[in-house]
Structures are given as structure tokens and as C-alpha cells.
Design an enzyme around this catalytic site. Sequence first.
Site, mmCIF file in Angstrom:
data_model
loop_
_atom_site.group_PDB
_atom_site.id
_atom_site.type_symbol
_atom_site.label_atom_id
_atom_site.label_comp_id
_atom_site.label_asym_id
_atom_site.label_seq_id
_atom_site.Cartn_x
_atom_site.Cartn_y
_atom_site.Cartn_z
ATOM 1 N N ASP A 191 -7.990 -5.176 -0.038
ATOM 2 C CA ASP A 191 -8.482 -6.045 -1.120
ATOM 3 C C ASP A 191 -8.128 -7.508 -0.922
ATOM 4 O OD1 ASP A 191 -7.656 -3.268 -3.069
ATOM 5 O OD2 ASP A 191 -9.697 -4.041 -2.800
ATOM 6 N N HIS A 245 0.851 -1.191 0.000
ATOM 7 C CA HIS A 245 0.000 0.000 0.000
ATOM 8 C C HIS A 245 0.883 1.236 0.000
ATOM 9 C CE1 HIS A 245 -3.143 2.842 1.146
ATOM 10 N NE2 HIS A 245 -3.990 1.908 0.759
HETATM 11 C C1 SDX Z 1 -6.178 0.111 -2.991
HETATM 12 O O1 SDX Z 1 -4.286 4.567 -2.094
HETATM 13 C C2 SDX Z 1 -5.274 3.997 -1.479
HETATM 14 O O2 SDX Z 1 -5.710 4.398 -0.409
HETATM 15 C C3 SDX Z 1 -5.887 2.825 -2.221
HETATM 16 C C4 SDX Z 1 -6.919 1.984 -1.468
HETATM 17 C C5 SDX Z 1 -8.191 2.753 -1.203
HETATM 18 O O3 SDX Z 1 -8.907 2.398 -0.256
HETATM 19 O O4 SDX Z 1 -8.529 3.661 -2.016
HETATM 20 O O5 SDX Z 1 -6.368 1.558 -0.223
HETATM 21 C C6 SDX Z 1 -7.343 0.745 -2.280
HETATM 22 O O6 SDX Z 1 -5.931 0.452 -4.121
HETATM 23 C C7 SDX Z 1 -5.324 -0.876 -2.255
HETATM 24 C C8 SDX Z 1 -4.102 -1.388 -3.104
HETATM 25 C C9 SDX Z 1 -4.613 -2.491 -4.044
HETATM 26 N N1 SDX Z 1 -3.580 -2.877 -5.001
HETATM 27 C C10 SDX Z 1 -2.934 -4.067 -4.919
HETATM 28 O O7 SDX Z 1 -3.114 -4.868 -4.020
HETATM 29 C C11 SDX Z 1 -1.972 -4.336 -6.081
HETATM 30 C C12 SDX Z 1 -0.656 -4.925 -5.542
HETATM 31 N N2 SDX Z 1 0.065 -3.861 -4.799
HETATM 32 C C13 SDX Z 1 0.908 -3.013 -5.546
HETATM 33 O O8 SDX Z 1 0.989 -3.039 -6.880
HETATM 34 C C14 SDX Z 1 1.512 -1.842 -4.786
HETATM 35 O O9 SDX Z 1 1.841 -2.271 -3.523
HETATM 36 C C15 SDX Z 1 0.661 -0.599 -4.714
HETATM 37 C C16 SDX Z 1 0.216 -0.163 -6.070
HETATM 38 C C17 SDX Z 1 -0.519 -0.825 -3.854
HETATM 39 C C18 SDX Z 1 1.516 0.507 -4.083
HETATM 40 O O10 SDX Z 1 2.533 0.791 -4.968
HETATM 41 P P1 SDX Z 1 3.669 1.889 -4.615
HETATM 42 O O11 SDX Z 1 3.369 2.591 -3.348
HETATM 43 O O12 SDX Z 1 3.890 2.704 -5.851
HETATM 44 O O13 SDX Z 1 4.910 1.000 -4.302
HETATM 45 P P2 SDX Z 1 5.915 0.436 -5.417
HETATM 46 O O14 SDX Z 1 5.112 -0.134 -6.565
HETATM 47 O O15 SDX Z 1 6.921 1.482 -5.701
HETATM 48 O O16 SDX Z 1 6.571 -0.786 -4.614
HETATM 49 C C19 SDX Z 1 7.673 -0.580 -3.726
HETATM 50 C C20 SDX Z 1 8.475 -1.889 -3.766
HETATM 51 C C21 SDX Z 1 8.896 -2.269 -5.185
HETATM 52 O O17 SDX Z 1 10.042 -3.090 -5.066
HETATM 53 P P3 SDX Z 1 11.528 -2.367 -5.252
HETATM 54 O O18 SDX Z 1 11.490 -1.628 -6.580
HETATM 55 O O19 SDX Z 1 11.684 -1.457 -4.049
HETATM 56 O O20 SDX Z 1 12.478 -3.549 -5.238
HETATM 57 O O21 SDX Z 1 7.630 -2.965 -3.298
HETATM 58 C C22 SDX Z 1 7.436 -3.896 -4.357
HETATM 59 C C23 SDX Z 1 7.765 -3.159 -5.647
HETATM 60 O O22 SDX Z 1 8.204 -4.084 -6.646
HETATM 61 N N3 SDX Z 1 6.026 -4.281 -4.326
HETATM 62 C C24 SDX Z 1 5.564 -5.522 -4.503
HETATM 63 C C25 SDX Z 1 4.176 -5.437 -4.309
HETATM 64 N N4 SDX Z 1 3.841 -4.166 -4.023
HETATM 65 C C26 SDX Z 1 4.986 -3.454 -4.029
HETATM 66 N N5 SDX Z 1 6.193 -6.681 -4.797
HETATM 67 C C27 SDX Z 1 5.396 -7.790 -4.921
HETATM 68 N N6 SDX Z 1 4.052 -7.778 -4.747
HETATM 69 C C28 SDX Z 1 3.424 -6.628 -4.442
HETATM 70 N N7 SDX Z 1 2.096 -6.618 -4.272
#
Ligand code: SDX
Length: 428
Positions: free
Chosen positions: A364, A307
Amino acid sequence: MSETAQLILDGITYNLPIVEGTENEKAIDIAKLRDQTGYVTLDSGFKNTGATKSAITFLDGEKGILKYRGYGIEQLAEKSTFLEVAYLLIYGSLPNQTQIQDFQHQISRHTLVHEDMKKFFDGFPSKSHPMGQLSSLVCSLSAFYPESLDPQATKEEFDLTIIKLLAKMATIVSWIYKKSLGHPVIYPKNKLDYVTNFLNMTFGQRTEEVVIDDVVVDAMNKLLILHADHEQNCSASTVRIVGSSDCNLYASISAGCSALWGPLHGGANQAVIEMLEKIKNDGGDVDKWVNKAKDKNDTFRLMGFGHRVYKNFDPRAKIIKKACDDILEKLGINDPVLDIAKKLEEVALSDPYFVERKLYPNVDFYSGIIYRALGFPTEMFTVLFALGRLPGWIAQWKEMRENGDPIGRPRQIYVGENDREYVDISKR
Ligand code: SDX
């Protein structure tokens, strides 16, 4: 705390005002930065940038705190109803008995959609995604209520548009579900409360009276409350920026539906179940899939994990996880993907990759398991998220207008070609 932040640029010191909120959050106000310095800031994804001041929802990502208008999400999920929380988010305080009865009465007078809207429903291919239908149908409401297009409308007229949208959204969502089954739609019954009426339109039948189980009503209230708002997330920011052009509420909310659809945002609840099903069908080897999620050469991500704000735990996920066990037990359902979800959470939370990056289950991760237990198909999950988020989007849009926020228009740093001369095509 200092009143200003000092910025030294090209040998000149600038004093930028500090802003502090009621929960001690601090910001550097850069509203005059470009005028004073000629510089803009750059922050892809707005990870460090506040877009506005808001009094609606407070999150503390480190402590796992979520409050709507100052009320903790735990007490609202336990004691309130979705309609009461909708009133709280939109109007700023919990309603008294008279106010909630009047709110329910007003909504019950506007639950029908114009019969001509059925032509839109009939126009969609039977397997078209419910979120594409929802976004289109919500925007089409502006065609039936042209008075909602007037940005100079009176407060009473804006309030009526809010009531109409809250009322009709539940009807539209249930009709999308019925149409997906090829079943006749069920019309609203205005003697029922908001959530029971929605469930009756969704699961009711024309040929016989269907009694909606209180367990299902309670679970639906809780899920809708937990999704009701989440400050400046992707879809709420979309609603605000579209509304900031003086665009009407229906079109602004339609844009919010489109933003929510993405699997990185609200579409994650559908993606989580599809992921859990894939792991189950692949033999349930959780370690294999956790390793895929860690592999930078693999596009697979653990959906429902991570998140932008919560770097400890998502308080909503904790509540939903507990509700999962309760509801499946009360309904006598044993869903194998719940076991896989719990195993996945256990393995991921003991893995350094997830711990170092502070990736925890989000709202989720477990919600789809409950939606499925209540009888909803996977493709309806994000539509249900939108139904829950509607009062939050409305509250954000209303606050943006009442605060007189300017039209949203970010700046950029240009990195393209410099001056080039046009060359006739015969010479290229
Ligand atoms: C919602 O914003 C809100 O409030 C949203 C929400 C709401 O109520 O409105 O809470 C609802 O959208 C919840 C999130 C649902 N999405 C998912 O579950 C999809 C999977 N999660 C991600 O794709 C990710 O964690 C996000 C999109 C939620 C957040 O992305 P960020 O903050 O841009 O973080 P990032 O993509 O830069 O990740 C940081 C690191 C990266 O690794 P490095 O480059 O540091 O090595 O964490 C890794 C990412 O690769 N990473 C994951 C991951 N999420 C982040 N690796 C594996 N699996 C994951 N799910």
C-alpha cells in the site's frame, strides 16, 4: 522430520500429527486436541494458526516470495494480464488461447448490471465512501440473481455466478466513481478487453470518444495483478468464514469488501496518501513524523509500513515502487508526495525501531501514488484494491467449498463473571 509432535499435559503424553506442505511449511495438526485433552489453543489474531490447506497462493515472509499457483509474482506482473491471472487463480492453471478467449467472451456477456440497481446508486449520499457503496452493491447482486443463493447449485451454475461477479464488479466500481463526480455513467463496450473496458467506463465520456493511453492500461493491469490474492489475509479469511456457512458468493465477497475497508488492511492505501499529504502540508519534516510513529504515546503509525507476514520486504512494494518512477515519467507527472514517500522510506529503513521490528514498505505504500497519477481520487483507492483482489477472494471461496471445509467457528477461553443471581431492579 518427525511424524508427530509430543505434548505432555497433566502427566500424559499426547502425539499430535505433523503436516508439511509442498513448500516445506510445517504445522501441528490440533484437529483432535480438545477431544483428546480437553484443552483448546489460544492465538489472538491467528498469528501462529493455520486455518486451512490451500493450493492458491504461497508467501515466504522471510524471503519476500509471493507466488500465485506456483508462478512468481515478478513474472506475472511483467508478462501476464489481469484477466489471465484471474483465470489462473480461480481455475488453477494459465489458460490457453481458446480458454482465455472464451473467458473474456463469457465475461463480456455479463458486464451490464440490472437497471434497477441504479436506484441503489442514486440512494447513496453523494459523498458516501465508495467502499460502503461497493460492499452494499455487491451484496445486492444476490437480490437480482436469486439462483445464486442455492448452496446445492451445480458446478455450471457456480461458474456462471463467478463470471457474473467478475464482469459486474468492474461496471459497479466505475459507476461508483462516475456517481461521485455527478457524471453520467458509461456503459461497457464488449469489444474492449477487461481492463480497457473498465478504464473506458471510468474515464470515458458520453460526449466524445476518449482514447485510453496504453501506459495507463499497462499500469492498471500490473496493479490489479499485484493485488489479486494474498493467501489467508484478513479479507480472504472473512470471505472464507462467511462462505463456510453456505452463504452465497455475492454476500461472502461483500463481507470481504467490508474487511478490506479497514485502514490496517486495504484501507491503508488511502491512509498512506492522506499521511503523505499531511507531512507535505506540515512542511515535509519526515524525521518529525518518523519519531511520532515510534512514540508509544502517539497513535500515529507509518501507514503502508509493516506486515504480518513479510518480515523482509513485500515483493509487490518493490515492483510498484519501480513502476511509480516509470509511469510518472511516461505521463510527465511530478508528484511531490513521491519524493516524501522515498525520503520517509529511506529514514525509516535506517532507524533501529523499524529495523528491529522488521517493518518495511508494504503493497500500500506506493500504490496510491500510481492510482493518483492515473487520475483516481484517494477515496477510490481501496475500491481498486477490491477490484484487484476479487479473483483471489473467489478462488479462496471456491477452494473452501470444493475442499468441504467445515463452518468456521473458533473456540474461546471465558474470563467473565461466574454464577450470579438475578436481582430485581428495585434492589440494584
Ligand atoms: C495489507 O495480511 C495481508 O496479506 C494483508 C495485505 C494483503 O495483500 O491482503 O498484504 C494488504 O493489509 C497490507 C498492510 C496495510 N496496513 C498498513 O500499512 C497499516 C500500518 N501497518 C500496521 O498497522 C501493521 O504493521 C500491520 C497491521 C500491517 C501488521 O500488524 P501486526 O502484524 O499485528 O504487528 P503489530 O501491530 O503487533 O506490530 C508489531 C510492532 C508493534 O510495536 P511493539 O509493540 O513491538 O513495540 O511493530 C509496531 C507495533 O507498534 N508497528 C508499527 C507499524 N506497524 C507495526 N509502528 C509504527 N508504524 C507502523 N506502521
